[in-house]
Design a protein around this motif. Structure first.
Motif, PDB file in Angstrom:
ATOM      1  N   ARG A  65       0.855  -1.176   0.000  1.00  0.00           N
ATOM      2  CA  ARG A  65       0.000   0.000   0.000  1.00  0.00           C
ATOM      3  C   ARG A  65       0.896   1.232   0.000  1.00  0.00           C
ATOM      4  N   PRO A  66       0.677   2.163  -0.924  1.00  0.00           N
ATOM      5  CA  PRO A  66       1.497   3.376  -0.904  1.00  0.00           C
ATOM      6  C   PRO A  66       1.233   4.159   0.373  1.00  0.00           C
ATOM      7  N   SER A  67       2.306   4.664   0.970  1.00  0.00           N
ATOM      8  CA  SER A  67       2.105   5.387   2.216  1.00  0.00           C
ATOM      9  C   SER A  67       2.778   6.748   2.223  1.00  0.00           C
ATOM     10  N   ARG A  68       3.635   7.005   1.278  1.00  0.00           N
ATOM     11  CA  ARG A  68       4.330   8.284   1.283  1.00  0.00           C
ATOM     12  C   ARG A  68       4.421   8.784  -0.150  1.00  0.00           C
ATOM     13  N   GLY A  73      -5.667   7.376   2.923  1.00  0.00           N
ATOM     14  CA  GLY A  73      -5.741   6.204   3.793  1.00  0.00           C
ATOM     15  C   GLY A  73      -5.112   6.492   5.138  1.00  0.00           C
ATOM     16  N   LEU A  74      -4.802   5.444   5.862  1.00  0.00           N
ATOM     17  CA  LEU A  74      -4.221   5.594   7.190  1.00  0.00           C
ATOM     18  C   LEU A  74      -2.896   6.331   7.099  1.00  0.00           C
ATOM     19  N   ARG A  75      -2.781   7.425   7.807  1.00  0.00           N
ATOM     20  CA  ARG A  75      -1.552   8.218   7.777  1.00  0.00           C
ATOM     21  C   ARG A  75      -0.544   7.678   8.782  1.00  0.00           C
ATOM     22  N   HIS A  76      -1.007   7.428   9.998  1.00  0.00           N
ATOM     23  CA  HIS A  76      -0.166   6.824  11.027  1.00  0.00           C
ATOM     24  C   HIS A  76      -1.046   6.333  12.168  1.00  0.00           C
ATOM     25  N   GLY A 119       7.210  -0.668   7.818  1.00  0.00           N
ATOM     26  CA  GLY A 119       7.356   0.738   7.472  1.00  0.00           C
ATOM     27  C   GLY A 119       6.152   1.594   7.821  1.00  0.00           C
ATOM     28  N   LEU A 120       5.153   1.025   8.519  1.00  0.00           N
ATOM     29  CA  LEU A 120       3.990   1.819   8.929  1.00  0.00           C
ATOM     30  C   LEU A 120       4.442   2.871   9.943  1.00  0.00           C
ATOM     31  N   PRO A 121       4.122   4.137   9.691  1.00  0.00           N
ATOM     32  CA  PRO A 121       4.496   5.170  10.644  1.00  0.00           C
ATOM     33  C   PRO A 121       3.698   5.026  11.951  1.00  0.00           C
ATOM     34  N   LEU A 122       4.413   4.951  13.057  1.00  0.00           N
ATOM     35  CA  LEU A 122       3.813   4.904  14.384  1.00  0.00           C
ATOM     36  C   LEU A 122       4.242   6.152  15.136  1.00  0.00           C
TER      37      LEU A 122
END
Length: 132
Positions: A65-68, A73-76, A119-122
């Motif tokens: 899933r693209p995150s950056r 979608g879910l940002r963090h 790599g999910l931002p927490l």
């Protein structure tokens, strides 16, 4: 209607690596762990200290899933802590890289980010006892 937070569900690439990270590094307690043979999928229910839940799922060949930068979608995923400095020291002692602490310009609260194994931002967000 009153909405209360119940859980967040994450699909992880490497189930054992993520299980170790969330349980041993972040210290979340396992409530239930089930292998769903018909889906070739694990489901792990983890307890947060405030009663919220975090669900980890594994699925074979789950798409990335693209995150950056700033994808929809879910940002963090943010965790509330009372002492951000102590929390950072605990994470760093377990080999987790943590970004420098920032100050929220609106609340003046201190916060920082780190990543899970996928790599999910927490986020750690410092909240005093009086501001919960």
């Amino acid at each position: 209607m009153q909405l209360l937070f119940h859980h967040v569900a994450l699909i992880v690439q490497d189930y054992e690596t993520s299980k170790t990270f969330y349980c041993e590094v972040l210290g979340l307690k396992i409530l239930a762990e089930n292998y769903r043979e018909e889906r070739a999928s694990w489901k792990l229910d983890l307890a947060l200290a405030d009663g919220g839940l975090l669900e980890l799922f594994s699925f074979p060949n789950a798409p990335s899933r693209p995150s950056r930068p700033e994808a929809c979608g879910l940002r963090h995923l943010a965790f509330r802590v009372e002492d951000i400095d102590a929390a950072i020291l605990q994470l760093e002692a377990k080999g987790v890289e943590v970004e420098p602490v920032r100050i929220d310009p609106y609340t003046q609260a201190r916060y920082t980010f780190f990543q899970d194994p996928d790599g999910l931002p927490l986020e750690l967000y410092e909240v005093s006892n009086t501001l919960k």
